[in-house]
Design an enzyme around this catalytic site. Structure first.
Site, mmCIF file in Angstrom:
data_model
loop_
_atom_site.group_PDB
_atom_site.id
_atom_site.type_symbol
_atom_site.label_atom_id
_atom_site.label_comp_id
_atom_site.label_asym_id
_atom_site.label_seq_id
_atom_site.Cartn_x
_atom_site.Cartn_y
_atom_site.Cartn_z
ATOM 1 N N GLU A 56 0.820 -1.219 0.000
ATOM 2 C CA GLU A 56 0.000 0.000 0.000
ATOM 3 C C GLU A 56 0.856 1.271 0.000
ATOM 4 O O GLU A 56 1.493 1.579 1.017
ATOM 5 C CB GLU A 56 -0.905 -0.006 1.247
ATOM 6 N N GLU A 78 -12.300 1.606 4.466
ATOM 7 C CA GLU A 78 -11.348 1.890 5.547
ATOM 8 C C GLU A 78 -11.514 3.382 5.840
ATOM 9 O O GLU A 78 -10.818 4.233 5.265
ATOM 10 C CB GLU A 78 -9.912 1.559 5.134
HETATM 11 C C1 LER Z 1 -3.650 1.290 6.145
HETATM 12 O O1 LER Z 1 -4.471 0.669 5.203
HETATM 13 C C2 LER Z 1 -3.546 2.726 5.882
HETATM 14 O O2 LER Z 1 -4.173 3.250 5.001
HETATM 15 C C3 LER Z 1 -2.618 3.534 6.699
HETATM 16 O O3 LER Z 1 -3.009 4.877 6.693
HETATM 17 C C4 LER Z 1 -2.401 3.028 8.081
HETATM 18 O O4 LER Z 1 -1.352 3.731 8.634
HETATM 19 MN MN MN Z 2 -5.452 2.115 3.671
#
Ligand code: LER
Ligand code: MN
Length: 276
Positions: free
Chosen positions: A155, A249
Site C-alpha cells: 500500500e 477503511e
Molecule cells: C492502512 O491501510 C492505511 O491506510 C494507513 O493509513 C495506516 O497507517
Molecule cells: Mn489504507
C-alpha cells in the site's frame, strides 16, 4: 438484503485493536461486527487484528459461513502500532520480528484466501539500506503468499506516513523493476487524494497492478461525505476491469452504521444492484 454489485465487491473494516482509533468502521466483538456487515449488505469484511493468534481460524470460518461473508483482506498495522515493528527497521532483530509477524498473518489469512496488507509496517526510509530491506521483505512475503495462491498487497501511503512510495505510478515501477509479480497494489483513495494529480488517471495507469481498494472520501469519511468524485474513480476501475473489493477503511463518522450504509449507498448508486 444482500446484493451483488457487478464484479466489483464491497467490504467493510472490522478492528479488534482498541487503541487503533483510526479509520475502521466496526470495533464491536467479531460476532456482532460480522452480523452488522452482513445485515448492511456487504460482500466481505476486512480484518484489523492484534495478530494471527487473536481469534481461531475455525471461529472466523464459522462467522464467515453463518453470515455469507468473504474475508477481503487482513491488515498488519497492529504490528507497528503495538510492537513498533517494521520490515525496513535499521535493526535486524526488529526486521526479523516484523517479517515473522507478517508471515504468520499470511498463513492465517491463507485459510480464507485473504491477502495480507503491508501498510504502516513498511516503515520509512532511514538511509541507503532501507530500500533493499523493503525489496527483500516484499520478496519474502510475496513468496509465502504465492505458495498459498494469494497475492500480497503493498500500500503506497501519503507523505506523512512513509517516504518510500506515495503514488501508484512510482510503486508500479518499483514492483516491475524488482520482479515482484505476486505483489499487488492497494489503492487507498484517501492517500491518493493527498498525493495523486488525478485519481482516475492514476488508476488507469496502474491498471492490473491494483489488487485492492480502500474506498474513502477525501477526508477519510464514507464516500459522499467529502469532496472526491466517486464517478470518475468507479469509471476508471471499470475501465481496468477491476474485480476486487471496495473496502471501507474510513472513520466511523458520524457513527459506524451511518458510515457503513453511506458506503453501500455510494457504491450501489454508481454500480447499480443485482439482488441475489
Ligand atoms: C492502512 O491501510 C492505511 O491506510 C494507513 O493509513 C495506516 O497507517
Ligand atoms: Mn489504507
Amino acid at each position: 438484503m444482500k446484493t451483488k454489485t457487478h464484479s466489483i465487491k464491497t467490504a467493510v473494516t472490522l478492528s479488534q485493536v482498541p487503541e487503533a482509533g483510526g479509520p475502521f468502521v466496526f470495533h464491536s466483538p467479531l460476532p456482532v461486527a460480522f452480523a452488522k456487515a452482513a445485515e448492511l449488505g456487504f460482500d466481505a469484511v476486512e480484518l484489523f487484528l492484534p495478530g494471527p493468534y487473536f481469534v481461531s481460524v475455525e471461529q472466523v470460518e464459522s462467522l464467515a459461513t453463518i453470515h455469507g461473508l468473504e474475508i477481503a483482506a487482513l491488515g498488519t498495522g497492529a504490528g507497528m502500532l503495538r510492537q513498533g515493528l517494521s520490515i525496513t527497521d535499521p535493526s535486524e532483530e526488529i526486521r526479523e520480528k516484523a517479517i515473522h509477524f507478517v508471515l504468520s498473518m499470511i498463513d492465517f489469512g491463507a485459510h480464507f484466501k485473504a491477502p495480507v496488507i503491508l501498510g504502516s509496517m513498511q516503515g520509512k526510509s532511514t538511509g541507503p539500506d532501507s530500500i533493499g530491506h523493503l525489496v527483500s521483505g516484499l520478496h519474502q512475503c510475496s513468496a509465502a503468499a504465492k505458495a498459498h495462491g494469494v497475492p500480497f498487497l503493498y500500500e503506497p501511503l501519503n507523505r506523512y506516513e512513509t517516504n518510500f512510495f506515495n503514488r501508484l505510478g512510482g510503486a508500479t515501477q518499483f514492483l516491475k523493476e524488482h520482479g515482484l509479480d505476486n505483489v499487488a497494489l492497494l489503492a487507498d483513495l484517501f492517500h491518493m487524494n493527498i498525493e495523486e494529480t488525478d485519481l482516475a488517471a492514476a488508476i488507469r495507469e496502474a491498471g492490473p497492478h491494483i489488487g485492492h481498494v480502500h474506498y474513502a472520501d477525501s477526508n477519510r469519511q464514507a464516500m459522499g461525505f467529502g469532496h472526491t468524485d466517486p464517478k470518475q474513480v468507479i469509471a476508471a476501475l471499470q475501465d481496468i476491469s477491476y474485480s476486487g473489493y471496495l473496502s471501507a477503511e474510513i472513520y466511523p463518522l458520524p457513527d459506524p452504521e451511518t458510515a457503513a450504509s453511506q458506503t453501500i449507498s455510494s457504491i450501489r448508486s454508481l454500480l447499480g444492484t443485482e439482488k441475489i
